[in-house]
Design a protein around this motif. Sequence first.
Motif, PDB file in Angstrom:
ATOM      1  N   GLN A  52      24.365 -29.508 -46.234  1.00  0.00           N
ATOM      2  CA  GLN A  52      25.130 -28.263 -46.404  1.00  0.00           C
ATOM      3  C   GLN A  52      25.487 -28.044 -47.873  1.00  0.00           C
ATOM      4  O   GLN A  52      25.354 -26.953 -48.412  1.00  0.00           O
ATOM      5  CB  GLN A  52      26.436 -28.324 -45.603  1.00  0.00           C
ATOM      6  N   GLN A  53      25.944 -29.119 -48.517  1.00  0.00           N
ATOM      7  CA  GLN A  53      26.337 -29.021 -49.925  1.00  0.00           C
ATOM      8  C   GLN A  53      25.145 -28.649 -50.801  1.00  0.00           C
ATOM      9  O   GLN A  53      25.260 -27.844 -51.726  1.00  0.00           O
ATOM     10  CB  GLN A  53      26.917 -30.360 -50.414  1.00  0.00           C
ATOM     11  N   LEU A  54      24.028 -29.264 -50.489  1.00  0.00           N
ATOM     12  CA  LEU A  54      22.820 -29.051 -51.276  1.00  0.00           C
ATOM     13  C   LEU A  54      22.360 -27.598 -51.173  1.00  0.00           C
ATOM     14  O   LEU A  54      22.096 -26.945 -52.186  1.00  0.00           O
ATOM     15  CB  LEU A  54      21.730 -29.987 -50.747  1.00  0.00           C
ATOM     16  N   LEU A  58      22.132 -24.826 -54.122  1.00  0.00           N
ATOM     17  CA  LEU A  58      20.859 -24.177 -54.473  1.00  0.00           C
ATOM     18  C   LEU A  58      20.994 -22.654 -54.422  1.00  0.00           C
ATOM     19  O   LEU A  58      20.531 -21.945 -55.314  1.00  0.00           O
ATOM     20  CB  LEU A  58      19.748 -24.631 -53.515  1.00  0.00           C
ATOM     21  N   ASN A  59      21.664 -22.162 -53.375  1.00  0.00           N
ATOM     22  CA  ASN A  59      21.873 -20.721 -53.270  1.00  0.00           C
ATOM     23  C   ASN A  59      22.685 -20.196 -54.442  1.00  0.00           C
ATOM     24  O   ASN A  59      22.359 -19.172 -55.037  1.00  0.00           O
ATOM     25  CB  ASN A  59      22.581 -20.377 -51.955  1.00  0.00           C
ATOM     26  N   PHE A 282      29.165 -42.444 -53.790  1.00  0.00           N
ATOM     27  CA  PHE A 282      29.941 -41.458 -53.020  1.00  0.00           C
ATOM     28  C   PHE A 282      29.009 -40.335 -52.566  1.00  0.00           C
ATOM     29  O   PHE A 282      28.491 -39.582 -53.410  1.00  0.00           O
ATOM     30  CB  PHE A 282      31.065 -40.864 -53.872  1.00  0.00           C
ATOM     31  N   PRO A 283      28.804 -40.176 -51.250  1.00  0.00           N
ATOM     32  CA  PRO A 283      27.836 -39.187 -50.793  1.00  0.00           C
ATOM     33  C   PRO A 283      28.348 -37.755 -50.913  1.00  0.00           C
ATOM     34  O   PRO A 283      27.566 -36.812 -50.901  1.00  0.00           O
ATOM     35  CB  PRO A 283      27.609 -39.553 -49.317  1.00  0.00           C
ATOM     36  N   ASP A 284      29.657 -37.593 -51.051  1.00  0.00           N
ATOM     37  CA  ASP A 284      30.226 -36.259 -51.192  1.00  0.00           C
ATOM     38  C   ASP A 284      30.236 -35.814 -52.652  1.00  0.00           C
ATOM     39  O   ASP A 284      30.612 -34.696 -52.977  1.00  0.00           O
ATOM     40  CB  ASP A 284      31.657 -36.251 -50.655  1.00  0.00           C
TER      41      ASP A 284
END
Length: 453
Positions: A52-54, A58-59, A282-284
């Motif tokens: 979702q973050q990615l 990108l958008n 940290f994945p976030d």
Amino acid sequence: MQKLWEYLFNEDTGRGTALTTLIYRSSFQKTYNFVKHSQYWSLEQIKKYQWQQLISLLNHAYEHVPYYKKLFKTQGITPDNIKTLHDFQQLPFLTKEIVQKYSNELKAINYPTYNFEETSTGGSTGYLLRFSIEKGVWFAKHLAYMTILLERAGCHAMDKSVQIIGREKPWEYRPLSRTLVLSSYHMTDQNLPIYVKKIKRLQPQYFIGYPSAITMLATYMQHHSMELKKLKAIFCFGENIYDWQREFLEKFFKCRVHDQYGHREQCILAGTCEKSNSYHIFPDYGLVELIDRNGQQVTKEDESGEIVATGFHTGIFPFIRYKTEDIATYTTHRCECGRNYPVFKTIGGRVQDFMVSKTKRLVPLMGVLQLIAKSSPNMKEYQLYQDHEGEIILHIVKKEGYSDDDVRHIRENFKTRLGNEFSLSIIYMDSIPLTSRGKYQFLIQKLPIHYSL
Ligand SMILES: [Zn+2]
């Protein structure tokens, strides 16, 4: 917690108006709560969140960042075409050269001017890399992650602490956060006894700083049979920590040494945990890839590659598939601490931390440093220098007692390990200068290193 944050923020930046403080405080609190709550997420939850973050990054980059708009156009795609991680990995890398060249086009146009804070870091070949970060907000988020890392070692940001980093003033006490800040630039024989006296008076609960500077302090204390009250932990950052430094510090200070890895570009942040010395990413914070010398994903256990990272907090100046020029070792291992974070076994220095042999082979610095350190106990400081293939110059600051035996040991060990691929010359110096950030550099590499294409 909020009070603490205000203290740190105002002490460090000296610019907290009521409104900005309020905004930044909420950034801190939000980030802290989120990381605290998400740290034991399942792998599926992490993957879903990262995706979702990615996509949202990108958008945003496509809509608001001229450099990326053009890049997508050149590729003949829009973010809608990116449906899988594999699609994403077809996007070109962002190199330091590109950041340097397109620093204006990389700024998001939907942020007001007052949000931009210009900053810079040292590039590997000596130039300054300039880019923007989100004023105040980056610091608030940074503090949130730091607080989490401190807590892993049973420490609190309000504990009394000693910070050893590159600073102009030799020492400074910050009463609000109860921190004694000591400068790594000024660790002379004259100042070190004063440093120790100040540390003893404070009775700190933890140390935080560059591993080389903390090691220098500990070496001095050991040499003069000085001791401290037991610390809770030592936190290192800013430079690689070598195994021999960690072993020495843990033994001397009788506490655990924690390490962290990150940079000002804010694409990746990783730290050791309660249970292991591997680096928990940290994945976030961002999406991290490991890339081999041919630009392919590293997927084999123990193989090394260059860290390529996409920072989820970098909306104002997006770093997407950014080549950090730092090297790490791949592992599928998950730590027993229970966090499902991706992990690097080691972070082994920068792409520049290689020596080039006569046959143009790249030899990592890591093992060689250990070898030299073990060859002679009578060196106060040392540094390798290379500007020709196959030729290494060793700069040494001698201690009392340094003799021909030391020279012989160093030469023998060097030869045994590296054979005929390198010649070694030794130059004696009075001191070894630190970098402009006050860090210690074990290798000055003047040759270009072509780690990957
Ligand atoms: Zn762990």
